[in-house]
Enzyme design. Structure first.
Site, short mmCIF file in Angstrom:
data_model
loop_
_atom_site.label_atom_id
_atom_site.label_comp_id
_atom_site.label_asym_id
_atom_site.label_seq_id
_atom_site.Cartn_x
_atom_site.Cartn_y
_atom_site.Cartn_z
N ARG A 1 8.78 13.03 4.27
CA ARG A 1 9.39 12.14 5.28
C ARG A 1 10.02 10.88 4.68
O ARG A 1 10.51 10.04 5.41
CB ARG A 1 8.31 11.74 6.30
CG ARG A 1 7.87 12.88 7.20
CD ARG A 1 6.56 12.60 7.88
NE ARG A 1 6.17 13.63 8.81
CZ ARG A 1 5.75 14.86 8.48
NH1 ARG A 1 5.67 15.21 7.20
NH2 ARG A 1 5.41 15.72 9.42
N ALA B 1 3.07 3.37 5.07
CA ALA B 1 2.56 4.75 5.09
C ALA B 1 1.04 4.71 5.13
O ALA B 1 0.42 4.11 4.26
CB ALA B 1 3.04 5.50 3.85
N VAL B 2 0.48 5.32 6.17
CA VAL B 2 -0.97 5.49 6.22
C VAL B 2 -1.24 6.98 6.04
O VAL B 2 -0.73 7.80 6.80
CB VAL B 2 -1.57 4.98 7.55
CG1 VAL B 2 -3.09 4.88 7.43
CG2 VAL B 2 -0.99 3.62 7.93
N PHE C 1 10.40 1.31 13.94
CA PHE C 1 9.06 1.78 13.57
C PHE C 1 9.17 2.79 12.44
O PHE C 1 9.44 3.97 12.65
CB PHE C 1 8.37 2.38 14.80
CG PHE C 1 6.97 2.81 14.53
CD1 PHE C 1 5.96 1.88 14.39
CD2 PHE C 1 6.66 4.16 14.37
CE1 PHE C 1 4.66 2.28 14.12
CE2 PHE C 1 5.37 4.56 14.09
CZ PHE C 1 4.37 3.63 13.97
N HIS D 1 -10.90 5.27 7.65
CA HIS D 1 -10.56 4.53 8.88
C HIS D 1 -9.09 4.67 9.24
O HIS D 1 -8.48 3.79 9.83
CB HIS D 1 -11.02 3.07 8.81
CG HIS D 1 -10.51 2.30 7.64
ND1 HIS D 1 -11.10 2.34 6.40
CD2 HIS D 1 -9.45 1.47 7.51
CE1 HIS D 1 -10.43 1.56 5.56
NE2 HIS D 1 -9.42 1.03 6.22
N PHE E 1 0.86 -1.19 0.00
CA PHE E 1 0.00 0.00 0.00
C PHE E 1 0.90 1.25 0.00
O PHE E 1 1.85 1.33 0.77
CB PHE E 1 -0.87 -0.01 1.27
CG PHE E 1 -2.21 0.64 1.08
CD1 PHE E 1 -3.36 -0.13 1.00
CD2 PHE E 1 -2.33 2.02 0.99
CE1 PHE E 1 -4.61 0.47 0.84
CE2 PHE E 1 -3.57 2.62 0.83
CZ PHE E 1 -4.72 1.84 0.75
N ALA F 1 -6.55 9.33 2.30
CA ALA F 1 -6.90 8.16 1.51
C ALA F 1 -7.88 7.23 2.19
O ALA F 1 -8.36 6.28 1.58
CB ALA F 1 -5.63 7.39 1.16
N THR F 2 -8.18 7.44 3.46
CA THR F 2 -9.03 6.47 4.13
C THR F 2 -9.86 7.07 5.26
O THR F 2 -9.35 7.84 6.06
CB THR F 2 -8.20 5.31 4.72
OG1 THR F 2 -9.06 4.48 5.50
CG2 THR F 2 -7.08 5.80 5.60
#
Ligand code: INI
Length: 156
Positions: free
Chosen positions: A130, A83-84, A116, A91, A25, A88-89
């Site tokens: 980043r 990467a979140v 992490f 949730h 993702f 895009a979401t």
């Protein structure tokens, strides 16, 4: 500090087998984190044949796969990269929370350091910054933190 015993980890990666667990993702960002982590480890003495890359679908899958790798006893440390991105979401908070909590649990339960390197950003621009942009490379930072933790734990 003078006269106080201090334990510090040397940033020397020679001889360490390391797994890099990487999400598909947002791979256009995450592959840059991977480049940064590998570059850091190799420049600190890791042999390329001692590094293994494991691909997982998304951030939610990182803890389970890291758990199996940590329990295997085959790795000195793991680096989790993903990467979140909030935009895009809907949730976002849930995915981030589960991934962060799960990765912390893996490290604590196994005693194997987990670097992490999961970006949790409001937008794509912040993620790009980043992952090798003006805010550095969080993949390299995660590898550095894992390496330092391995070397500190060895001395305790
Ligand atoms: N996974 C990510 O790694 N980053 C994201 O931004 C993301 N978004 O946006 O939803 C994401 N979702 C997928 C999730 O991690 C799982 O792979 C999926 O739900 C299947 O279990």
């Amino acid at each position: 500090m003078l006269h106080i015993k201090t334990i510090e980890g040397q940033l020397e990666a020679g001889g360490l087998k390391i797994a890099l667990v990487v999400t598909r993702f947002n791979d256009f960002v995450v592959d840059k984190l991977l480049d940064g982590a590998v570059d850091y480890l190799v420049r600190h003495g890791a042999a390329r044949e001692d590094l293994e890359i494991i691909r997982v679908p998304g951030a939610f899958e990182l803890p389970l796969v890291c758990q199996k790798l940590a329990r295997s006893g085959s790795y000195a440390g793991l680096v989790a990269l993903g990467a979140v991105i909030r935009g895009a979401t809907p949730h976002f908070e849930y995915v981030c929370a589960e991934a962060i909590k799960g990765l912390a649990q893996v490290a604590l339960a196994s005693g194997v350091p987990v670097g992490f390197g999961l970006l949790t950003t409001d937008n794509l621009e912040q993620a790009v910054e980043r992952s090798g942009g003006k805010s550095g490379n969080k993949g390299a930072e995660a590898a550095a933190a894992m390496l330092e933790s391995i070397r500190v734990l060895e001395q305790l």
